[in-house]
Design an enzyme around this catalytic site. Sequence first.
Site, PDB file in Angstrom:
ATOM      1  CE  LYS A 176      -4.525   0.864   0.625  1.00 28.88           C
ATOM      2  NZ  LYS A 176      -5.625  -0.071   0.358  1.00 28.88           N
TER       3      LYS A 176
HETATM    4  N1  GLU Z   1      -7.411  -0.130  -2.983  1.00 25.01           N
HETATM    5  C1  GLU Z   1      -8.145  -1.346  -3.157  1.00 25.01           C
HETATM    6  C2  GLU Z   1      -8.108  -2.175  -1.892  1.00 25.01           C
HETATM    7  O1  GLU Z   1      -7.882  -1.679  -0.825  1.00 25.01           O
HETATM    8  C3  GLU Z   1      -7.719  -2.102  -4.406  1.00 25.01           C
HETATM    9  C4  GLU Z   1      -6.273  -2.473  -4.479  1.00 25.01           C
HETATM   10  C5  GLU Z   1      -5.865  -3.074  -5.806  1.00 25.01           C
HETATM   11  O2  GLU Z   1      -6.694  -3.171  -6.704  1.00 25.01           O
HETATM   12  O3  GLU Z   1      -4.690  -3.415  -5.932  1.00 25.01           O
HETATM   13  O4  GLU Z   1      -8.371  -3.357  -1.913  1.00 25.01           O
END
Ligand code: GLU
Length: 411
Positions: A102
Amino acid sequence: MELFEAVRGFFSEAADRLGLDDATRTVLSSPRREVAVQVKVPRDDGSLDVFAGWRVQYNGARGPFKGGLRFHPDASLDEFRCFSALMTWKTALVDIPYGGSKGGIRVDPKQLSEGELERMCRSFVRGIAPVIGPEQDIPAPDVNTGPREMAWMTDQYSRLVGRDSPGAFTGKPVEYNGSLGRDAATGRGAVFCLDRLAHAHGWARGEIRIAVEGYGNAGSWFAILAHALGYRIVGVSDSRGAVVNEQGLDPRAVLDHKRETGSVVGFANAETIDGEDIVGVDCEVLVPAALEESIREDNSDQVRASTVLEVANYPITPKADAVLAERGVVVVPDILGSAGGVAVSYLEWVQNIQRERWTEDRVNDRLRELMETATDEVLARAEAGRVTHREASYEIAVERVGQAEQRRGRH
Ligand code: GLU
Protein backbone atom coordinates in the site's frame (compact mmCIF):
# COMPACT_ATOMS: atom_id res chain seq x y z
CA MET A 1 -3.82 2.37 19.23
CA GLU A 2 -1.80 2.53 16.11
CA LEU A 3 -3.59 1.14 13.07
CA PHE A 4 -0.86 -1.34 12.26
CA GLU A 5 -0.80 -2.69 15.83
CA ALA A 6 -4.55 -3.23 15.69
CA VAL A 7 -4.47 -5.26 12.48
CA ARG A 8 -1.38 -7.15 13.59
CA GLY A 9 -3.45 -8.30 16.57
CA PHE A 10 -5.89 -10.07 14.22
CA PHE A 11 -2.90 -11.78 12.58
CA SER A 12 -1.29 -12.80 15.89
CA GLU A 13 -4.47 -14.40 17.16
CA ALA A 14 -4.81 -16.40 13.95
CA ALA A 15 -1.15 -17.41 14.16
CA ASP A 16 -1.77 -18.65 17.72
CA ARG A 17 -4.77 -20.73 16.71
CA LEU A 18 -2.88 -22.15 13.72
CA GLY A 19 0.23 -22.92 15.79
CA LEU A 20 2.37 -21.04 13.24
CA ASP A 21 6.10 -21.61 13.78
CA ASP A 22 8.08 -18.74 15.30
CA ALA A 23 10.23 -18.00 12.26
CA THR A 24 7.26 -17.65 9.91
CA ARG A 25 5.43 -15.61 12.50
CA THR A 26 8.34 -13.19 12.77
CA VAL A 27 8.57 -12.83 9.00
CA LEU A 28 4.84 -12.09 8.77
CA SER A 29 4.82 -9.60 11.67
CA SER A 30 6.42 -6.66 9.88
CA PRO A 31 6.73 -5.29 6.33
CA ARG A 32 9.33 -6.64 3.93
CA ARG A 33 10.24 -3.17 2.61
CA GLU A 34 9.27 0.44 3.26
CA VAL A 35 10.16 3.22 0.86
CA ALA A 36 9.72 6.89 1.78
CA VAL A 37 10.00 9.51 -0.96
CA GLN A 38 9.86 13.26 -1.36
CA VAL A 39 7.12 14.24 -3.77
CA LYS A 40 7.98 17.56 -5.39
CA VAL A 41 5.08 19.51 -6.87
CA PRO A 42 5.72 22.69 -8.83
CA ARG A 43 2.60 24.79 -8.14
CA ASP A 44 0.77 26.82 -10.76
CA ASP A 45 1.95 30.05 -9.12
CA GLY A 46 5.61 29.10 -9.61
CA SER A 47 6.29 27.97 -6.01
CA LEU A 48 7.39 24.43 -5.09
CA ASP A 49 5.71 22.16 -2.53
CA VAL A 50 7.19 18.97 -1.15
CA PHE A 51 4.89 16.26 0.20
CA ALA A 52 5.72 13.01 1.97
CA GLY A 53 5.02 9.79 0.05
CA TRP A 54 5.43 6.10 0.89
CA ARG A 55 5.20 2.62 -0.57
CA VAL A 56 5.11 -0.21 1.94
CA GLN A 57 5.54 -3.79 0.67
CA TYR A 58 4.33 -6.16 3.33
CA ASN A 59 4.78 -9.66 1.98
CA GLY A 60 5.38 -11.10 -1.49
CA ALA A 61 5.64 -14.83 -0.85
CA ARG A 62 2.63 -15.59 -3.07
CA GLY A 63 3.45 -13.20 -5.91
CA PRO A 64 4.15 -9.55 -6.77
CA PHE A 65 3.15 -7.00 -4.14
CA LYS A 66 -0.28 -5.50 -4.83
CA GLY A 67 -2.25 -2.65 -3.36
CA GLY A 68 -3.68 0.81 -3.79
CA LEU A 69 -2.39 4.37 -3.48
CA ARG A 70 -4.22 6.95 -1.39
CA PHE A 71 -3.90 10.72 -1.22
CA HIS A 72 -5.03 11.96 2.16
CA PRO A 73 -3.96 14.70 4.60
CA ASP A 74 -3.86 12.13 7.45
CA ALA A 75 -1.85 9.51 5.53
CA SER A 76 1.07 8.11 7.53
CA LEU A 77 3.62 5.33 7.51
CA ASP A 78 1.67 3.53 10.25
CA GLU A 79 -1.46 3.60 8.12
CA PHE A 80 0.37 2.19 5.09
CA ARG A 81 1.85 -0.60 7.19
CA CYS A 82 -1.66 -1.46 8.35
CA PHE A 83 -3.15 -1.42 4.86
CA SER A 84 -0.26 -3.28 3.26
CA ALA A 85 -0.77 -6.08 5.78
CA LEU A 86 -4.51 -6.10 5.03
CA MET A 87 -3.72 -6.38 1.30
CA THR A 88 -1.50 -9.40 2.00
CA TRP A 89 -4.34 -11.19 3.78
CA LYS A 90 -6.92 -10.03 1.23
CA THR A 91 -5.12 -11.34 -1.85
CA ALA A 92 -4.44 -14.63 -0.07
CA LEU A 93 -8.06 -15.02 1.01
CA VAL A 94 -9.45 -14.59 -2.53
CA ASP A 95 -6.57 -16.76 -3.69
CA ILE A 96 -5.02 -14.55 -6.35
CA PRO A 97 -1.24 -14.87 -6.90
CA TYR A 98 -0.16 -11.65 -5.24
CA GLY A 99 1.37 -10.34 -2.05
CA GLY A 100 0.28 -7.12 -0.37
CA SER A 101 1.41 -3.49 -0.39
CA LYS A 102 0.00 0.00 0.00
CA GLY A 103 1.18 3.55 -0.44
CA GLY A 104 0.35 7.11 -1.18
CA ILE A 105 0.98 10.71 -0.31
CA ARG A 106 0.18 12.87 2.71
CA VAL A 107 -1.68 15.62 0.87
CA ASP A 108 -5.14 17.08 0.50
CA PRO A 109 -5.65 16.59 -3.24
CA LYS A 110 -8.67 18.91 -3.22
CA GLN A 111 -6.24 21.81 -2.75
CA LEU A 112 -4.44 21.06 -6.03
CA SER A 113 -5.32 21.98 -9.61
CA GLU A 114 -5.51 19.25 -12.22
CA GLY A 115 -2.07 20.20 -13.56
CA GLU A 116 -0.58 20.11 -10.06
CA LEU A 117 -2.15 16.70 -9.42
CA GLU A 118 -0.65 15.33 -12.62
CA ARG A 119 2.81 16.65 -11.72
CA MET A 120 2.43 15.14 -8.25
CA CYS A 121 1.52 11.72 -9.68
CA ARG A 122 4.50 11.80 -12.04
CA SER A 123 6.89 12.91 -9.31
CA PHE A 124 5.68 10.12 -7.02
CA VAL A 125 6.22 7.51 -9.74
CA ARG A 126 9.78 8.77 -10.27
CA GLY A 127 10.32 8.21 -6.54
CA ILE A 128 8.95 4.67 -6.30
CA ALA A 129 9.89 3.43 -9.81
CA PRO A 130 12.86 1.35 -8.60
CA VAL A 131 10.61 -0.85 -6.45
CA ILE A 132 7.48 -1.21 -8.61
CA GLY A 133 6.67 -2.87 -11.93
CA PRO A 134 4.37 -5.53 -13.43
CA GLU A 135 6.34 -8.34 -11.80
CA GLN A 136 7.38 -6.51 -8.62
CA ASP A 137 4.63 -4.36 -7.18
CA ILE A 138 1.48 -3.18 -8.92
CA PRO A 139 -0.27 -0.09 -7.48
CA ALA A 140 -3.96 0.69 -7.99
CA PRO A 141 -6.58 3.24 -6.92
CA ASP A 142 -7.61 3.77 -3.31
CA VAL A 143 -8.98 6.78 -1.38
CA ASN A 144 -8.94 9.92 -3.60
CA THR A 145 -7.27 8.22 -6.56
CA GLY A 146 -8.88 6.70 -9.64
CA PRO A 147 -8.43 5.90 -13.35
CA ARG A 148 -7.15 9.39 -14.19
CA GLU A 149 -4.26 9.15 -11.72
CA MET A 150 -3.47 5.56 -12.77
CA ALA A 151 -3.26 6.68 -16.42
CA TRP A 152 -0.73 9.44 -15.62
CA MET A 153 1.30 7.06 -13.49
CA THR A 154 1.32 4.26 -16.08
CA ASP A 155 2.42 6.73 -18.74
CA GLN A 156 5.19 8.04 -16.48
CA TYR A 157 6.39 4.55 -15.58
CA SER A 158 6.37 3.45 -19.24
CA ARG A 159 8.49 6.49 -20.17
CA LEU A 160 10.95 5.80 -17.36
CA VAL A 161 11.53 2.17 -18.30
CA GLY A 162 11.39 2.86 -22.03
CA ARG A 163 8.68 0.31 -22.83
CA ASP A 164 4.91 0.26 -22.79
CA SER A 165 4.03 -1.22 -19.39
CA PRO A 166 0.25 -1.38 -18.97
CA GLY A 167 0.62 -4.12 -16.32
CA ALA A 168 2.49 -1.76 -13.98
CA PHE A 169 -0.73 -0.28 -12.55
CA THR A 170 -4.35 -1.44 -12.41
CA GLY A 171 -7.57 0.53 -12.19
CA LYS A 172 -6.66 2.37 -15.40
CA PRO A 173 -9.26 3.97 -17.69
CA VAL A 174 -10.94 1.50 -20.05
CA GLU A 175 -9.65 3.63 -22.97
CA TYR A 176 -6.05 3.08 -21.84
CA ASN A 177 -5.69 -0.62 -21.06
CA GLY A 178 -8.14 -0.64 -18.16
CA SER A 179 -10.60 -3.49 -17.68
CA LEU A 180 -14.33 -3.38 -18.15
CA GLY A 181 -15.92 -3.89 -14.76
CA ARG A 182 -13.01 -2.56 -12.66
CA ASP A 183 -14.85 0.63 -11.70
CA ALA A 184 -17.75 -1.22 -10.06
CA ALA A 185 -15.67 -4.17 -8.86
CA THR A 186 -15.36 -3.43 -5.13
CA GLY A 187 -19.10 -2.81 -4.79
CA ARG A 188 -20.00 -5.74 -7.02
CA GLY A 189 -17.70 -8.11 -5.14
CA ALA A 190 -19.34 -7.09 -1.85
CA VAL A 191 -22.78 -7.76 -3.34
CA PHE A 192 -21.70 -11.26 -4.45
CA CYS A 193 -20.46 -11.84 -0.90
CA LEU A 194 -23.72 -10.56 0.62
CA ASP A 195 -25.81 -12.65 -1.73
CA ARG A 196 -23.85 -15.76 -0.82
CA LEU A 197 -24.51 -15.04 2.83
CA ALA A 198 -28.21 -14.53 2.09
CA HIS A 199 -28.27 -17.84 0.23
CA ALA A 200 -26.55 -19.65 3.11
CA HIS A 201 -28.97 -18.20 5.68
CA GLY A 202 -32.12 -18.44 3.55
CA TRP A 203 -32.76 -14.67 3.61
CA ALA A 204 -35.38 -13.20 1.24
CA ARG A 205 -33.65 -10.25 -0.46
CA GLY A 206 -36.67 -7.92 -0.23
CA GLU A 207 -36.72 -8.27 3.55
CA ILE A 208 -33.11 -7.28 4.01
CA ARG A 209 -32.76 -3.60 4.89
CA ILE A 210 -29.29 -2.18 4.30
CA ALA A 211 -27.59 1.03 5.51
CA VAL A 212 -24.42 2.15 3.73
CA GLU A 213 -21.87 4.40 5.42
CA GLY A 214 -19.88 6.25 2.72
CA TYR A 215 -21.10 7.01 -0.78
CA GLY A 216 -17.89 7.02 -2.79
CA ASN A 217 -17.02 4.51 -5.50
CA ALA A 218 -17.42 1.36 -3.38
CA GLY A 219 -20.47 2.44 -1.35
CA SER A 220 -22.48 3.81 -4.26
CA TRP A 221 -21.81 0.85 -6.57
CA PHE A 222 -22.64 -1.53 -3.74
CA ALA A 223 -25.97 0.24 -3.10
CA ILE A 224 -26.90 0.38 -6.79
CA LEU A 225 -26.10 -3.29 -7.46
CA ALA A 226 -27.70 -4.58 -4.23
CA HIS A 227 -30.85 -2.56 -4.98
CA ALA A 228 -30.95 -4.03 -8.50
CA LEU A 229 -31.05 -7.53 -6.95
CA GLY A 230 -33.99 -6.56 -4.73
CA TYR A 231 -32.31 -5.62 -1.43
CA ARG A 232 -33.75 -2.54 0.30
CA ILE A 233 -31.34 0.37 0.83
CA VAL A 234 -32.81 2.30 3.78
CA GLY A 235 -29.98 4.76 4.44
CA VAL A 236 -26.76 6.09 2.96
CA SER A 237 -24.27 8.65 4.25
CA ASP A 238 -21.27 10.71 3.20
CA SER A 239 -18.93 13.09 5.01
CA ARG A 240 -21.66 15.77 5.20
CA GLY A 241 -24.59 13.72 6.53
CA ALA A 242 -26.97 10.83 5.92
CA VAL A 243 -30.34 10.29 4.27
CA VAL A 244 -32.77 7.60 5.41
CA ASN A 245 -36.09 6.21 4.24
CA GLU A 246 -37.54 3.08 5.81
CA GLN A 247 -39.43 2.32 2.56
CA GLY A 248 -36.19 2.29 0.60
CA LEU A 249 -34.11 4.72 -1.46
CA ASP A 250 -33.30 4.65 -5.17
CA PRO A 251 -29.47 4.57 -4.99
CA ARG A 252 -28.99 5.80 -8.57
CA ALA A 253 -31.15 8.84 -7.92
CA VAL A 254 -29.18 9.47 -4.70
CA LEU A 255 -25.95 9.32 -6.72
CA ASP A 256 -27.33 11.79 -9.29
CA HIS A 257 -28.25 14.10 -6.41
CA LYS A 258 -24.75 13.77 -4.96
CA ARG A 259 -23.19 14.53 -8.35
CA GLU A 260 -25.35 17.66 -8.69
CA THR A 261 -25.01 19.02 -5.16
CA GLY A 262 -21.79 17.45 -3.85
CA SER A 263 -23.56 15.41 -1.15
CA VAL A 264 -26.35 12.91 -0.50
CA VAL A 265 -27.77 15.40 2.03
CA GLY A 266 -31.10 16.93 1.01
CA PHE A 267 -32.13 14.07 -1.27
CA ALA A 268 -35.89 14.24 -1.91
CA ASN A 269 -38.22 11.68 -0.27
CA ALA A 270 -35.81 11.01 2.55
CA GLU A 271 -35.06 12.32 5.98
CA THR A 272 -31.64 13.91 6.44
CA ILE A 273 -29.89 12.91 9.67
CA ASP A 274 -26.43 13.35 11.16
CA GLY A 275 -23.78 11.36 9.25
CA GLU A 276 -22.55 9.63 12.42
CA ASP A 277 -26.05 8.29 13.04
CA ILE A 278 -25.98 6.00 10.01
CA VAL A 279 -24.36 3.42 12.31
CA GLY A 280 -27.54 3.24 14.42
CA VAL A 281 -30.08 3.00 11.58
CA ASP A 282 -32.55 0.14 12.05
CA CYS A 283 -31.54 -2.43 9.42
CA GLU A 284 -30.40 -6.02 8.95
CA VAL A 285 -27.07 -5.25 7.27
CA LEU A 286 -24.79 -2.29 7.99
CA VAL A 287 -22.11 -1.62 5.37
CA PRO A 288 -19.22 0.63 6.40
CA ALA A 289 -17.75 1.74 3.06
CA ALA A 290 -15.91 4.94 4.00
CA LEU A 291 -12.67 5.31 5.93
CA GLU A 292 -11.00 3.40 8.76
CA GLU A 293 -12.33 3.25 12.35
CA SER A 294 -15.90 4.37 11.77
CA ILE A 295 -17.18 1.80 14.31
CA ARG A 296 -15.34 2.17 17.59
CA GLU A 297 -15.85 1.27 21.24
CA ASP A 298 -17.80 4.50 21.80
CA ASN A 299 -20.43 3.94 19.09
CA SER A 300 -20.50 0.16 18.65
CA ASP A 301 -23.47 -0.16 21.03
CA GLN A 302 -25.54 1.88 18.56
CA VAL A 303 -25.30 -0.83 15.89
CA ARG A 304 -28.74 -2.39 15.36
CA ALA A 305 -27.87 -4.55 12.36
CA SER A 306 -27.38 -8.29 12.85
CA THR A 307 -24.70 -8.35 10.12
CA VAL A 308 -21.94 -5.85 9.37
CA LEU A 309 -20.32 -6.17 5.94
CA GLU A 310 -16.99 -4.32 5.85
CA VAL A 311 -16.35 -2.72 2.46
CA ALA A 312 -13.92 -0.07 3.70
CA ASN A 313 -10.48 -1.09 4.94
CA TYR A 314 -10.31 -1.47 8.75
CA PRO A 315 -13.64 0.23 9.58
CA ILE A 316 -14.06 -1.55 12.96
CA THR A 317 -11.53 -1.28 15.76
CA PRO A 318 -10.58 -4.48 17.65
CA LYS A 319 -12.45 -3.36 20.78
CA ALA A 320 -15.62 -2.63 18.81
CA ASP A 321 -15.14 -5.94 17.00
CA ALA A 322 -15.10 -7.76 20.35
CA VAL A 323 -18.25 -5.93 21.50
CA LEU A 324 -20.08 -6.89 18.31
CA ALA A 325 -18.92 -10.52 18.53
CA GLU A 326 -20.12 -10.66 22.13
CA ARG A 327 -23.55 -9.46 21.02
CA GLY A 328 -23.69 -12.11 18.28
CA VAL A 329 -23.44 -9.61 15.42
CA VAL A 330 -21.90 -11.28 12.36
CA VAL A 331 -19.03 -9.21 10.94
CA VAL A 332 -17.85 -10.00 7.42
CA PRO A 333 -14.28 -8.65 7.50
CA ASP A 334 -12.72 -6.17 5.09
CA ILE A 335 -10.27 -8.74 3.73
CA LEU A 336 -13.31 -10.54 2.29
CA GLY A 337 -15.95 -7.80 1.88
CA SER A 338 -13.66 -5.37 0.05
CA ALA A 339 -11.71 -7.92 -2.01
CA GLY A 340 -13.67 -7.40 -5.25
CA GLY A 341 -11.51 -4.42 -6.23
CA VAL A 342 -8.20 -6.22 -6.11
CA ALA A 343 -9.78 -9.33 -7.63
CA VAL A 344 -10.66 -7.40 -10.78
CA SER A 345 -7.32 -5.61 -10.63
CA TYR A 346 -5.83 -9.07 -11.00
CA LEU A 347 -8.06 -9.75 -14.02
CA GLU A 348 -7.01 -6.40 -15.52
CA TRP A 349 -3.33 -7.30 -15.05
CA VAL A 350 -3.87 -10.74 -16.62
CA GLN A 351 -5.42 -9.02 -19.65
CA ASN A 352 -2.54 -6.51 -19.80
CA ILE A 353 0.30 -8.99 -19.68
CA GLN A 354 -1.41 -11.27 -22.21
CA ARG A 355 -2.45 -8.29 -24.38
CA GLU A 356 -6.06 -9.43 -24.26
CA ARG A 357 -9.36 -7.63 -23.79
CA TRP A 358 -12.19 -9.44 -22.04
CA THR A 359 -15.92 -8.72 -22.17
CA GLU A 360 -17.51 -7.27 -19.06
CA ASP A 361 -19.50 -10.50 -18.59
CA ARG A 362 -16.32 -12.54 -18.57
CA VAL A 363 -14.79 -10.24 -15.94
CA ASN A 364 -17.91 -10.26 -13.77
CA ASP A 365 -18.33 -14.04 -14.03
CA ARG A 366 -14.76 -14.57 -12.87
CA LEU A 367 -15.23 -12.04 -10.06
CA ARG A 368 -18.33 -13.90 -8.95
CA GLU A 369 -16.43 -17.18 -8.88
CA LEU A 370 -13.58 -15.70 -6.84
CA MET A 371 -15.90 -14.01 -4.33
CA GLU A 372 -18.26 -16.95 -3.94
CA THR A 373 -15.45 -19.43 -3.43
CA ALA A 374 -13.80 -17.25 -0.78
CA THR A 375 -17.12 -16.55 0.97
CA ASP A 376 -18.01 -20.25 1.06
CA GLU A 377 -14.60 -21.10 2.47
CA VAL A 378 -14.97 -18.50 5.22
CA LEU A 379 -18.50 -19.63 6.11
CA ALA A 380 -17.43 -23.27 6.26
CA ARG A 381 -14.36 -22.53 8.39
CA ALA A 382 -16.29 -20.27 10.78
CA GLU A 383 -18.86 -22.98 11.31
CA ALA A 384 -16.42 -25.88 11.62
CA GLY A 385 -14.05 -24.03 13.97
CA ARG A 386 -16.74 -22.14 15.91
CA VAL A 387 -14.88 -18.90 15.24
CA THR A 388 -16.03 -15.53 13.95
CA HIS A 389 -15.98 -14.74 10.24
CA ARG A 390 -12.99 -12.48 10.80
CA GLU A 391 -11.11 -15.19 12.65
CA ALA A 392 -11.94 -17.74 9.96
CA SER A 393 -10.81 -15.32 7.22
CA TYR A 394 -7.50 -14.61 8.94
CA GLU A 395 -6.87 -18.30 9.53
CA ILE A 396 -7.30 -19.10 5.84
CA ALA A 397 -5.19 -16.15 4.69
CA VAL A 398 -2.38 -16.57 7.23
CA GLU A 399 -2.22 -20.30 6.53
CA ARG A 400 -1.82 -19.65 2.78
CA VAL A 401 0.84 -16.97 3.12
CA GLY A 402 2.62 -18.98 5.81
CA GLN A 403 2.71 -22.08 3.60
CA ALA A 404 4.14 -20.09 0.67
CA GLU A 405 6.81 -18.63 2.97
CA GLN A 406 7.70 -22.10 4.27
CA ARG A 407 7.85 -23.70 0.80
CA ARG A 408 10.16 -20.96 -0.45
CA GLY A 409 12.69 -21.84 2.22
CA ARG A 410 14.65 -19.90 4.79
CA HIS A 411 17.74 -18.80 2.89
N1 GLU B 1 -7.41 -0.13 -2.98
C1 GLU B 1 -8.14 -1.35 -3.16
C2 GLU B 1 -8.11 -2.18 -1.89
O1 GLU B 1 -7.88 -1.68 -0.83
C3 GLU B 1 -7.72 -2.10 -4.41
C4 GLU B 1 -6.27 -2.47 -4.48
C5 GLU B 1 -5.86 -3.07 -5.81
O2 GLU B 1 -6.69 -3.17 -6.70
O3 GLU B 1 -4.69 -3.42 -5.93
O4 GLU B 1 -8.37 -3.36 -1.91
